[in-house]
Design a protein around this motif. Structure first.
Motif, PDB file in Angstrom:
ATOM      1  N   ARG A  94       0.834  -1.195   0.000  1.00  0.00           N
ATOM      2  CA  ARG A  94       0.000   0.000   0.000  1.00  0.00           C
ATOM      3  C   ARG A  94       0.874   1.251   0.000  1.00  0.00           C
ATOM      4  N   GLY A  95       2.063   1.137   0.578  1.00  0.00           N
ATOM      5  CA  GLY A  95       2.959   2.286   0.681  1.00  0.00           C
ATOM      6  C   GLY A  95       2.475   3.239   1.752  1.00  0.00           C
ATOM      7  N   GLY A  96       3.247   4.228   2.000  1.00  0.00           N
ATOM      8  CA  GLY A  96       2.842   5.204   2.997  1.00  0.00           C
ATOM      9  C   GLY A  96       3.989   6.095   3.379  1.00  0.00           C
ATOM     10  N   SER A  97       3.631   7.187   4.002  1.00  0.00           N
ATOM     11  CA  SER A  97       4.648   8.116   4.457  1.00  0.00           C
ATOM     12  C   SER A  97       4.168   8.767   5.743  1.00  0.00           C
ATOM     13  N   CYS A  98       5.102   9.351   6.441  1.00  0.00           N
ATOM     14  CA  CYS A  98       4.824  10.018   7.702  1.00  0.00           C
ATOM     15  C   CYS A  98       3.885  11.205   7.460  1.00  0.00           C
ATOM     16  N   VAL A  99       2.873  11.318   8.287  1.00  0.00           N
ATOM     17  CA  VAL A  99       1.894  12.384   8.153  1.00  0.00           C
ATOM     18  C   VAL A  99       2.508  13.757   8.447  1.00  0.00           C
TER      19      VAL A  99
ATOM     20  N   CYS B 231       6.282  14.581   8.283  1.00  0.00           N
ATOM     21  CA  CYS B 231       7.456  14.981   7.501  1.00  0.00           C
ATOM     22  C   CYS B 231       7.450  14.400   6.085  1.00  0.00           C
ATOM     23  N   ASN B 232       6.478  13.541   5.776  1.00  0.00           N
ATOM     24  CA  ASN B 232       6.290  12.953   4.456  1.00  0.00           C
ATOM     25  C   ASN B 232       7.403  11.995   4.023  1.00  0.00           C
ATOM     26  N   VAL B 233       8.222  11.538   4.957  1.00  0.00           N
ATOM     27  CA  VAL B 233       9.250  10.554   4.646  1.00  0.00           C
ATOM     28  C   VAL B 233       8.558   9.229   4.342  1.00  0.00           C
TER      29      VAL B 233
ATOM     30  N   LYS C 206      -3.384   7.566  11.458  1.00  0.00           N
ATOM     31  CA  LYS C 206      -2.348   8.073  10.563  1.00  0.00           C
ATOM     32  C   LYS C 206      -1.004   7.527  11.016  1.00  0.00           C
ATOM     33  N   TYR C 207      -0.089   7.435  10.056  1.00  0.00           N
ATOM     34  CA  TYR C 207       1.230   6.872  10.332  1.00  0.00           C
ATOM     35  C   TYR C 207       2.256   7.970  10.593  1.00  0.00           C
ATOM     36  N   TYR C 208       3.190   7.645  11.481  1.00  0.00           N
ATOM     37  CA  TYR C 208       4.281   8.554  11.829  1.00  0.00           C
ATOM     38  C   TYR C 208       5.593   7.824  11.671  1.00  0.00           C
TER      39      TYR C 208
ATOM     40  N   ASP D 186       8.452  10.169  18.192  1.00  0.00           N
ATOM     41  CA  ASP D 186       9.116  10.570  19.415  1.00  0.00           C
ATOM     42  C   ASP D 186       8.870  12.047  19.718  1.00  0.00           C
ATOM     43  N   ASP D 187       8.791  12.837  18.681  1.00  0.00           N
ATOM     44  CA  ASP D 187       8.615  14.272  18.807  1.00  0.00           C
ATOM     45  C   ASP D 187       7.161  14.620  19.100  1.00  0.00           C
ATOM     46  N   ASP D 188       6.232  13.787  18.679  1.00  0.00           N
ATOM     47  CA  ASP D 188       4.823  14.110  18.690  1.00  0.00           C
ATOM     48  C   ASP D 188       4.152  13.986  20.048  1.00  0.00           C
ATOM     49  N   LYS D 189       4.642  13.160  20.913  1.00  0.00           N
ATOM     50  CA  LYS D 189       4.061  12.910  22.241  1.00  0.00           C
ATOM     51  C   LYS D 189       2.648  12.345  22.150  1.00  0.00           C
TER      52      LYS D 189
END
Length: 155
Positions: free
Chosen positions: A106-111, A113-115, A140-142, A148-151
């Motif tokens: 399916r693919g995906g990226s961080c919500v 930073c879009n990595v 959503k994926y991180y 770690d930054d999002d808390k």
């Protein structure tokens, strides 16, 4: 018509079920979250005695959902009792592999930073059956850095 209506299933405090009643979800392409952990948010996942939820009922249903064309599943959580003994159960190991393949395909990226996520599936369900880097609320994926930054908050 559960297979065409249920988007989120959280079995919080359903400590006496076997899983046989989940049969109406077989082949669902609608369900996005399937939480079999049996505990609430921030609760200890270790239950004693082990709950009667049975792999022989649940795993074939999950497999039918994962293998269905158009599968919408984005978050999968297993009971703690299953996660500790996955190496001794080929069916459980196969479900983890199929689910991670689904996520990779399916693919995906961080919500944030879009990595793009790695193609090895390391961001999906770990070998212990616990999904990483997914917000439990918004699904959503991180990435590891943003998690770690999002808390823990939704984007």
């Amino acid at each position: 018509d559960a297979a065409n209506r249920v988007k989120k299933l959280k079995l919080t405090n359903c400590l006496h079920i076997t899983g046989a009643g989940l049969e109406p979800l077989r082949g669902s392409t609608i369900i996005e979250q399937f939480d079999l952990s049996l505990v609430g948010d921030h609760q200890c996942p270790q239950l004693s005695p082990h709950p009667p939820i049975a792999r022989e009922f649940v795993l074939p249903i999950l497999d039918s959902i994962i293998e269905a064309e158009g599968c919408s599943l984005r978050h999968l959580q297993f009971p703690s009792a299953w996660r500790g003994s996955w190496r001794s159960d080929r069916g459980f190991e196969q479900i983890l592999r199929h689910y991670n393949e689904l996520l990779v395909n399916r693919g995906g990226s961080c919500v944030k930073c879009n990595v793009s996520f790695p193609e090895d599936g390391s961001w999906g369900c770990s070998s212990y059956g616990s999904q990483k880097y997914t917000c439990y609320e918004c699904l959503k994926y991180y990435c590891e850095v943003c998690t770690d930054d999002d808390k823990g908050g939704c984007a």
